[in-house]
Design a protein around this motif. Structure first.
Motif, PDB file in Angstrom:
ATOM      1  N   LYS A 195       0.819  -1.217   0.000  1.00  0.00           N
ATOM      2  CA  LYS A 195       0.000   0.000   0.000  1.00  0.00           C
ATOM      3  C   LYS A 195       0.855   1.271   0.000  1.00  0.00           C
ATOM      4  O   LYS A 195       0.336   2.370  -0.203  1.00  0.00           O
ATOM      5  CB  LYS A 195      -0.931  -0.002   1.206  1.00  0.00           C
ATOM      6  CG  LYS A 195      -0.241   0.188   2.549  1.00  0.00           C
ATOM      7  CD  LYS A 195      -1.247   0.165   3.685  1.00  0.00           C
ATOM      8  CE  LYS A 195      -0.550   0.385   5.030  1.00  0.00           C
ATOM      9  NZ  LYS A 195      -1.496   0.342   6.163  1.00  0.00           N
ATOM     10  N   PRO A 202     -12.720   3.490 -13.483  1.00  0.00           N
ATOM     11  CA  PRO A 202     -11.785   2.744 -12.625  1.00  0.00           C
ATOM     12  C   PRO A 202     -10.624   2.198 -13.461  1.00  0.00           C
ATOM     13  O   PRO A 202     -10.833   1.724 -14.585  1.00  0.00           O
ATOM     14  CB  PRO A 202     -12.655   1.618 -12.057  1.00  0.00           C
ATOM     15  CG  PRO A 202     -14.049   2.165 -12.088  1.00  0.00           C
ATOM     16  CD  PRO A 202     -14.109   3.030 -13.326  1.00  0.00           C
ATOM     17  N   CYS A 215       1.067   6.392 -10.326  1.00  0.00           N
ATOM     18  CA  CYS A 215       0.792   7.386  -9.294  1.00  0.00           C
ATOM     19  C   CYS A 215      -0.234   8.385  -9.823  1.00  0.00           C
ATOM     20  O   CYS A 215      -0.235   8.721 -11.017  1.00  0.00           O
ATOM     21  CB  CYS A 215       2.093   8.103  -8.927  1.00  0.00           C
ATOM     22  SG  CYS A 215       1.946   9.283  -7.581  1.00  0.00           S
ATOM     23  N   HIS A 253      -3.797  14.144  -7.035  1.00  0.00           N
ATOM     24  CA  HIS A 253      -5.096  14.814  -7.046  1.00  0.00           C
ATOM     25  C   HIS A 253      -5.040  16.039  -6.137  1.00  0.00           C
ATOM     26  O   HIS A 253      -5.145  15.937  -4.924  1.00  0.00           O
ATOM     27  CB  HIS A 253      -6.195  13.853  -6.579  1.00  0.00           C
ATOM     28  CG  HIS A 253      -7.568  14.450  -6.582  1.00  0.00           C
ATOM     29  ND1 HIS A 253      -8.196  14.899  -7.720  1.00  0.00           N
ATOM     30  CD2 HIS A 253      -8.435  14.685  -5.563  1.00  0.00           C
ATOM     31  CE1 HIS A 253      -9.387  15.378  -7.412  1.00  0.00           C
ATOM     32  NE2 HIS A 253      -9.556  15.261  -6.097  1.00  0.00           N
ATOM     33  N   ILE A 281      -1.708   9.651  -4.623  1.00  0.00           N
ATOM     34  CA  ILE A 281      -2.447   8.394  -4.481  1.00  0.00           C
ATOM     35  C   ILE A 281      -1.662   7.260  -5.123  1.00  0.00           C
ATOM     36  O   ILE A 281      -1.261   7.346  -6.284  1.00  0.00           O
ATOM     37  CB  ILE A 281      -3.832   8.509  -5.162  1.00  0.00           C
ATOM     38  CG1 ILE A 281      -4.654   9.641  -4.501  1.00  0.00           C
ATOM     39  CG2 ILE A 281      -4.575   7.186  -5.096  1.00  0.00           C
ATOM     40  CD1 ILE A 281      -5.884  10.043  -5.293  1.00  0.00           C
ATOM     41  N   THR A 282      -1.408   6.205  -4.339  1.00  0.00           N
ATOM     42  CA  THR A 282      -0.854   4.976  -4.899  1.00  0.00           C
ATOM     43  C   THR A 282      -2.032   4.175  -5.429  1.00  0.00           C
ATOM     44  O   THR A 282      -2.841   3.660  -4.659  1.00  0.00           O
ATOM     45  CB  THR A 282      -0.091   4.170  -3.826  1.00  0.00           C
ATOM     46  OG1 THR A 282       0.998   4.958  -3.334  1.00  0.00           O
ATOM     47  CG2 THR A 282       0.448   2.882  -4.412  1.00  0.00           C
ATOM     48  N   PRO A 283      -2.192   4.085  -6.757  1.00  0.00           N
ATOM     49  CA  PRO A 283      -3.456   3.590  -7.319  1.00  0.00           C
ATOM     50  C   PRO A 283      -3.657   2.084  -7.190  1.00  0.00           C
ATOM     51  O   PRO A 283      -2.699   1.305  -7.159  1.00  0.00           O
ATOM     52  CB  PRO A 283      -3.355   3.995  -8.792  1.00  0.00           C
ATOM     53  CG  PRO A 283      -1.896   4.078  -9.074  1.00  0.00           C
ATOM     54  CD  PRO A 283      -1.246   4.522  -7.802  1.00  0.00           C
ATOM     55  N   SER A 284      -4.926   1.709  -7.127  1.00  0.00           N
ATOM     56  CA  SER A 284      -5.348   0.313  -7.199  1.00  0.00           C
ATOM     57  C   SER A 284      -6.305   0.205  -8.385  1.00  0.00           C
ATOM     58  O   SER A 284      -6.574   1.195  -9.076  1.00  0.00           O
ATOM     59  CB  SER A 284      -6.065  -0.095  -5.907  1.00  0.00           C
ATOM     60  OG  SER A 284      -7.258   0.657  -5.759  1.00  0.00           O
ATOM     61  N   GLU A 335      -9.395   0.055  -8.373  1.00  0.00           N
ATOM     62  CA  GLU A 335     -10.621   0.838  -8.169  1.00  0.00           C
ATOM     63  C   GLU A 335     -10.387   2.346  -8.270  1.00  0.00           C
ATOM     64  O   GLU A 335     -11.336   3.131  -8.285  1.00  0.00           O
ATOM     65  CB  GLU A 335     -11.221   0.537  -6.781  1.00  0.00           C
ATOM     66  CG  GLU A 335     -11.756  -0.885  -6.598  1.00  0.00           C
ATOM     67  CD  GLU A 335     -10.648  -1.894  -6.403  1.00  0.00           C
ATOM     68  OE1 GLU A 335      -9.664  -1.571  -5.691  1.00  0.00           O
ATOM     69  OE2 GLU A 335     -10.727  -2.989  -6.982  1.00  0.00           O
ATOM     70  N   SER A 336      -9.128   2.754  -8.305  1.00  0.00           N
ATOM     71  CA  SER A 336      -8.818   4.196  -8.348  1.00  0.00           C
ATOM     72  C   SER A 336      -9.346   4.823  -9.639  1.00  0.00           C
ATOM     73  O   SER A 336      -9.433   4.175 -10.688  1.00  0.00           O
ATOM     74  CB  SER A 336      -7.300   4.410  -8.257  1.00  0.00           C
ATOM     75  OG  SER A 336      -6.789   3.901  -7.049  1.00  0.00           O
ATOM     76  N   ASP A 357      -6.109  16.150 -12.669  1.00  0.00           N
ATOM     77  CA  ASP A 357      -5.120  15.336 -11.967  1.00  0.00           C
ATOM     78  C   ASP A 357      -3.835  15.282 -12.803  1.00  0.00           C
ATOM     79  O   ASP A 357      -3.869  15.430 -14.028  1.00  0.00           O
ATOM     80  CB  ASP A 357      -5.624  13.895 -11.782  1.00  0.00           C
ATOM     81  CG  ASP A 357      -6.648  13.765 -10.659  1.00  0.00           C
ATOM     82  OD1 ASP A 357      -6.887  14.766  -9.952  1.00  0.00           O
ATOM     83  OD2 ASP A 357      -7.217  12.661 -10.514  1.00  0.00           O
TER      84      ASP A 357
END
Length: 453
Positions: A177, A399, A413, A416, A421-424, A426-427, A433
């Motif tokens: 994470k 997403p 990355c 925002h 934000i370290t994306p997943s 669902e990001s 941005d």
């Protein structure tokens, strides 16, 4: 854009190669006809033989229609004069390479009075990179994105690493994470890894995350996160001088070796907090006497590549825990040096070219791309790009798991409004941005280029 490059040394040729590849209209100016002929034969550019400080030569090069003039000859004064003439003759943006420390305190005055868009000092830029690495000794390279809020850091996986022999999907959550592992270099191969990719000891990985998260990642990995406390620098030239000054300001104990007696006297006056030794830094007995086996870091910064490489190999052998910095001028040594495991390699000419190319991309962003920053990785086999997302982009509001990304693309990355934000999967990317994309593809100019058509 129309760009004139004056000076076809290593920096000039690196710039010519990169900027012509990116579709800019390039004209090179150089006094040596053989060099001009070689550059024109190698790249799709125009070439003019002559002195870049000549008004008539500048006119022949098309200064009146140029968007940018870059002066990177070996002479600071000639570079500044070229910029002055270009500014008066064409009113274009100008960049000068200025190396002499005498101009250091006056650079803002010079920049303002001559209307320069940018001044780059290769030795100072190299020293800045070395200083960053000595503040975080576990890293082999550090770059910043999102105006310093996000970091790109390279590190090597050791035999006792928590990541060794683990697939990315099986990495413990407390590590996963924090950052994204975006590139893996294994021998001559470079990978944009997926969740099934298994990391091995000796892999060099590139991680991207916020400054706080990258620091937490290193802590959770049990790696040193504090700056080194001592360093030995061999080579008291400009790079050594700039680096020593920065390290002293961090509270790091600095010892400098230089063979030139007069230079040692100068350094003693300029850097009274440093221990300056007038001696041959390649003398093993002298190094041992000054504690090379106990020092926490070592920087080999002479003007001889072979000497720097051999010194770092020697120190690696007798002090394996020391953080090593090796300065190399010849960029074509890259693949050979990479196999030697001698710490962080600093290429002043590459650093200079990268900074100028980044400026050019910033200029062109308002015209034909939305690239905010770009870094070449792993001998130019991968790129990390920062895009500004504009309204109407098909990536907005979807997403990440549902985006139809091209093969060899990783969204590493999302920035925002200052929140990194370290994306997943669902990001979601939103309007305005900035997004960092890592890829093995080339020629991406817009965030939309990451999608399959």
């Amino acid at each position: 854009m129309r760009i004139i490059i004056v000076g076809c040394g290593n920096v000039g040729q690196t710039l010519t190669q990169q900027l012509s590849k990116e579709g800019h209209y390039i004209t090179v100016v150089e006094e040596k006809s053989s060099v001009v002929q070689n550059v024109v034969n190698s790249y799709d550019v125009m070439g003019i033989v002559g002195n870049g400080a000549s008004y008539s030569i500048m006119k022949d090069a098309g200064i009146e229609k140029a968007d940018l003039m870059v002066a990177v000859t070996d002479s600071d004064e000639l570079n500044l004069l070229c910029c002055l003439i270009a500014k008066k003759a064409g009113n274009c943006h100008t960049i000068a390479r200025v190396r002499n420390p005498v101009y250091k305190k006056e650079i803002n005055f010079i920049k303002e009075e001559l209307g320069l868009s940018m001044v780059i000092n290769p030795e100072e830029a190299a020293a800045n990179e070395a200083a960053r690495l000595l503040k975080l000794p576990s890293a082999t390279k550090i770059e910043t994105f999102a105006r310093g809020r996000a970091e790109l850091i390279k590190m090597v996986i050791s035999e006792d690493s928590r990541l060794r022999d683990k697939a990315l999907k099986d990495i413990p959550t407390d590590l996963k994470k924090q950052v994204i592992i975006s590139v893996v270099s294994r021998g001559k191969d470079v990978f944009i890894p997926d969740g099934n990719f298994i990391l091995r000891a000796g892999d060099e990985i590139t991680i991207i995350g916020s400054s706080r998260n990258t620091l937490n990642f290193f802590k959770k990995m049990g790696l040193p996160t504090a700056k080194v406390h001592s360093t030995i620098i061999v080579g008291g030239g400009e790079t050594g001088y700039y680096l020593a000054g920065q390290l002293i300001s961090y509270g790091i104990k600095v010892t400098i070796f230089d063979k030139d007696t007069e230079r040692c006297k100068e350094l003693s006056e300029l850097l009274p907090q440093a221990l300056v030794i007038n001696g041959d830094g390649t003398d093993k007995d002298m190094l041992l006497e000054e504690g090379i086996t106990r020092v926490e870091s070592f920087a080999s910064l002479t003007n001889l590549d072979e000497e720097n490489i051999m010194l770092s190999m020697y120190v690696k052998n007798i002090n394996p825990k020391a953080k090593l910095i090796t300065k190399v001028h010849r960029v074509n040594y890259g693949e050979i040096i990479g196999s030697l495991d001698i710490g962080s390699i600093i290429y002043p000419k590459n650093i200079t070219a990268e900074r100028i190319v980044q400026f050019v991309r910033g200029m062109s962003a308002s015209k034909d791309s939305n690239i905010e920053a770009l870094y070449k990785l792993n001998d130019e086999r991968a790129e990390a790009l920062e895009f500004i997302v504009r309204s109407g982009s098909p990536v907005i509001g979807v997403p990440l798991a549902q985006l139809n990304l091209k093969k060899g693309i990783l969204i590493a990355c999302i920035n925002h409004y200052g929140e990194i934000i370290t994306p997943s999967g669902e990001s979601v990317i939103r309007d305005r941005d900035s997004v960092i994309v890592v890829t093995t593809l080339t020629g991406l100019k817009d965030i939309n280029d990451i999608l399959e058509k």
